[in-house]
Motif scaffolding. Structure first.
Motif, PDB file in Angstrom:
ATOM      1  N   ALA A   1       0.832  -1.204   0.000  1.00 28.77           N
ATOM      2  CA  ALA A   1       0.000   0.000   0.000  1.00 28.77           C
ATOM      3  C   ALA A   1       0.867   1.253   0.000  1.00 28.77           C
ATOM      4  O   ALA A   1       0.468   2.297  -0.504  1.00 28.77           O
ATOM      5  N   ARG A   2       2.070   1.136   0.628  1.00 26.08           N
ATOM      6  CA  ARG A   2       2.979   2.288   0.704  1.00 26.08           C
ATOM      7  C   ARG A   2       4.324   1.909   0.096  1.00 26.08           C
ATOM      8  O   ARG A   2       4.863   0.829   0.371  1.00 26.08           O
ATOM      9  N   VAL A   3       4.854   2.802  -0.711  1.00 24.73           N
ATOM     10  CA  VAL A   3       6.179   2.589  -1.293  1.00 24.73           C
ATOM     11  C   VAL A   3       7.076   3.739  -0.861  1.00 24.73           C
ATOM     12  O   VAL A   3       6.711   4.918  -1.001  1.00 24.73           O
ATOM     13  N   VAL A   4       8.215   3.394  -0.292  1.00 21.06           N
ATOM     14  CA  VAL A   4       9.196   4.403   0.108  1.00 21.06           C
ATOM     15  C   VAL A   4      10.223   4.497  -1.013  1.00 21.06           C
ATOM     16  O   VAL A   4      10.751   3.473  -1.444  1.00 21.06           O
ATOM     17  N   VAL A   5      10.464   5.709  -1.500  1.00 23.54           N
ATOM     18  CA  VAL A   5      11.519   5.901  -2.496  1.00 23.54           C
ATOM     19  C   VAL A   5      12.580   6.754  -1.840  1.00 23.54           C
ATOM     20  O   VAL A   5      12.295   7.854  -1.348  1.00 23.54           O
ATOM     21  N   VAL A   6      13.796   6.223  -1.833  1.00 26.83           N
ATOM     22  CA  VAL A   6      14.858   6.959  -1.170  1.00 26.83           C
ATOM     23  C   VAL A   6      16.132   6.906  -2.034  1.00 26.83           C
ATOM     24  O   VAL A   6      16.538   5.837  -2.495  1.00 26.83           O
TER      25      VAL A   6
ATOM     26  N   ASP B   1      20.242   8.689  -2.666  1.00 29.23           N
ATOM     27  CA  ASP B   1      21.333   9.285  -1.878  1.00 29.23           C
ATOM     28  C   ASP B   1      21.049  10.764  -1.614  1.00 29.23           C
ATOM     29  O   ASP B   1      21.359  11.291  -0.551  1.00 29.23           O
ATOM     30  N   ARG B   2      20.428  11.449  -2.621  1.00 25.22           N
ATOM     31  CA  ARG B   2      20.164  12.874  -2.443  1.00 25.22           C
ATOM     32  C   ARG B   2      19.134  13.123  -1.330  1.00 25.22           C
ATOM     33  O   ARG B   2      19.277  14.021  -0.514  1.00 25.22           O
ATOM     34  N   ASP B   3      18.104  12.254  -1.282  1.00 24.81           N
ATOM     35  CA  ASP B   3      17.110  12.385  -0.197  1.00 24.81           C
ATOM     36  C   ASP B   3      17.783  12.224   1.161  1.00 24.81           C
ATOM     37  O   ASP B   3      17.509  12.969   2.093  1.00 24.81           O
ATOM     38  N   LEU B   4      18.677  11.215   1.214  1.00 27.09           N
ATOM     39  CA  LEU B   4      19.354  10.965   2.492  1.00 27.09           C
ATOM     40  C   LEU B   4      20.108  12.197   2.954  1.00 27.09           C
ATOM     41  O   LEU B   4      20.062  12.565   4.134  1.00 27.09           O
TER      42      LEU B   4
ATOM     43  N   ALA C   1      12.749  10.880   3.138  1.00 26.45           N
ATOM     44  CA  ALA C   1      12.453   9.850   2.132  1.00 26.45           C
ATOM     45  C   ALA C   1      11.066  10.146   1.588  1.00 26.45           C
ATOM     46  O   ALA C   1      10.253  10.780   2.276  1.00 26.45           O
ATOM     47  N   GLN C   2      10.834   9.750   0.353  1.00 24.55           N
ATOM     48  CA  GLN C   2       9.508   9.982  -0.262  1.00 24.55           C
ATOM     49  C   GLN C   2       8.620   8.785   0.048  1.00 24.55           C
ATOM     50  O   GLN C   2       9.014   7.632  -0.184  1.00 24.55           O
TER      51      GLN C   2
ATOM     52  N   ALA D   1       7.194  13.893   1.462  1.00 23.53           N
ATOM     53  CA  ALA D   1       8.546  13.723   2.006  1.00 23.53           C
ATOM     54  C   ALA D   1       8.421  13.585   3.524  1.00 23.53           C
ATOM     55  O   ALA D   1       7.798  14.422   4.170  1.00 23.53           O
ATOM     56  N   VAL D   2       8.980  12.493   4.065  1.00 17.95           N
ATOM     57  CA  VAL D   2       8.896  12.256   5.511  1.00 17.95           C
ATOM     58  C   VAL D   2      10.308  12.295   6.085  1.00 17.95           C
ATOM     59  O   VAL D   2      11.210  11.646   5.543  1.00 17.95           O
ATOM     60  N   PRO D   3      10.524  13.050   7.159  1.00 14.06           N
ATOM     61  CA  PRO D   3      11.853  13.079   7.787  1.00 14.06           C
ATOM     62  C   PRO D   3      12.287  11.676   8.206  1.00 14.06           C
ATOM     63  O   PRO D   3      11.465  10.887   8.696  1.00 14.06           O
ATOM     64  N   LEU D   4      13.561  11.356   7.991  1.00 16.62           N
ATOM     65  CA  LEU D   4      14.049   9.988   8.238  1.00 16.62           C
ATOM     66  C   LEU D   4      13.771   9.528   9.663  1.00 16.62           C
ATOM     67  O   LEU D   4      13.430   8.377   9.887  1.00 16.62           O
TER      68      LEU D   4
END
Ligand code: AMP
Length: 419
Positions: A378-383, A385-388, A393-394, A405-408
């Motif tokens: 239901a949820r996909v996290v896309v992360v 190196d730039r997000d890190l 992470a998206q 965008a959710v803070p790590l």
């Protein structure tokens, strides 16, 4: 394809995703037992051949034609179990369960093996849920077992079946009835094969499906009309308790089952949406089985349900078997750092009870998104190196396509809260 690339005739492999429905169906058939004090028992897949030849009966098709029997390297004759009851009874005797609290209420599930002519719903390797209540002869116990089998089917949503019920009498009345039936059959015009079958077990002839045989059997004497007073009272009580439990049945005075050990209460669940192999479960009381296997003269009652046929029945009724499991969260990573992060996140989520998965084998973004889609998460996290580097992470909600965008630091908790 050569033979080593194919499962043996009459067998099949269970593969995902369909195998999830199998597990769910199996568990649904077991669920009622767990509310009724039945304990799990596991016996070997093979037994000494005599357990079945004496237990199930030499004259049955199962024993005379269908067993997988082999000699082991020590020269013992062993047989892959064609059913469970005889083996469970062997264990009941071996471990002196009869000396403990009775009835011994037991259930098991697993593979059974019969060398049958394969067709839809009939396999050489199949799965049964098998249930026994041993050591007590009480009509209320018969009703309990029948009701539990029925509850298993109902739990899956099945409705298009009949519970066929009868009494096969016992040692005090069946021999006299058998003589009557033999006399009746002797006066009929039957072919040689059928005569031979009648000589071994005349009751089987009642079950002959051919119209020309059925036509001659219209006036055949029936066991239910020749029950002793005690077995009739037993049968009446079973029916009374079944009514009290809200279970409905049809009288089936010609019901004969394929195993010889049944006495008194005997039943079969027959589904109307299946073809020739319409029995989804069945069982009955078996007063002589313990003694036949060298145990004390105690009675028992049991049933077996075919998991494979139950699934076919559910399909015939258009029912979806609700499966649990699957992937809640899928993590897509881009870059080396992101990969380490993803592996760690997946580990954390799993430890917190969230079903999580990620992509392996460096497939690139397109392949990874495809894998995410296929996972059903239901949820996909896309992360990446730039997000890190940005500390986020998206998180994409697949149903709506919405992405935030959710803070790590909040990621694991927010994902856990979302499932
Ligand atoms: P039985 O042990 O013959 O009384 O069968 C009990 C249940 O097991 C049947 O109602 C079927 O659902 C299932 N069953 C029996 N034989 C087979 C088979 N060869 N293939 C698939 N299911 C079977």
């Amino acid at each position: 394809m050569s033979d080593i690339q194919r499962a043996p005739k009459g067998t099949f492999d269970r593969l995902p995703p369909d195998s999830a429905a199998y597990l769910a169906a199996r568990d649904a058939l077991v669920a009622p037992l767990l509310t009724a004090s039945y304990g799990y028992v596991e016996t070997p897949v093979f037994e000494e051949t005599a357990v079945f030849s004496r237990g199930v009966g030499e004259s049955t098709d199962v024993v005379s034609k269908e067993m997988y029997t082999f000699s082991d390297r020590g020269g013992r004759s062993l047989t892959l179990r064609p059913e469970f009851t005889a083996g469970v009874m062997r264990a009941f005797i071996e471990h002196r369960l009869y000396a403990g609290a009775l009835p011994a209420k037991l259930w098991t599930v697993g593979s059974a093996f019969r060398y049958e002519r394969p067709q839809a719903g009939r396999y050489r390797h199949f799965t049964q849920v098998s249930v026994e209540a041993l050591g007590v002869d009480d009509p209320a116990l018969d009703a309990e077992l029948v009701a539990l089998a029925d509850a298993g089917f109902r739990g899956l949503g099945l409705t298009d079946y009949d519970l066929q019920l009868t009494s096969l009498g016992d040692a005090t009345c069946r021999p006299q009835y058998r003589d009557l039936l033999v006399e009746f059959l002797a006066g009929l015009d039957l072919d040689e094969d059928t005569r031979q079958r009648a000589a071994i077990n005349p009751l089987r002839v009642l079950d002959d499906k051919r119209p020309e045989v059925q036509a001659q059997l219209a006036d055949a004497p029936l066991m239910v009309d020749h029950l002793s007073d005690a077995t009739k009272a037993h049968y009446d009580a079973v029916r009374q308790h079944l009514s009290d439990l809200g279970v409905s049945w049809v009288e089936a005075p010609r019901l004969v089952r394929g195993l010889d050990y049944y006495t008194k209460t005997t039943f079969e669940f027959v589904h109307r949406g299946l073809g020739a192999q319409a029995s989804i479960g069945g069982g009955g009381r078996y007063d002589g089985l313990s003694a036949a296997l060298g145990g004390p003269d105690l009675s028992g009652i049991g049933y077996a349900v075919g998991v494979d046929r139950t699934i076919l029945a559910a399909q015939a009724e258009g029912l979806d078997i609700p499966v649990t499991g699957g992937t809640d969260v899928f993590v897509v990573h881009l870059g080396e750092e992101a990969k380490r992060f993803a592996v760690r996140l997946v580990g954390q989520l799993r430890a917190a009870g969230v079903a999580a998965d990620t992509v392996y084998g460096g497939r690139g973004l397109k392949g990874a998104m495809k894998a995410a889609d296929r996972s059903g998460a239901a949820r996909v996290v896309v992360v990446g190196d730039r997000d890190l580097a940005e500390g986020v992470a998206q998180v994409k909600t697949m149903a709506t396509g919405e992405q935030v965008a959710v803070p790590l630091g909040e990621l694991a908790d927010s994902l856990r809260a979302s499932v």
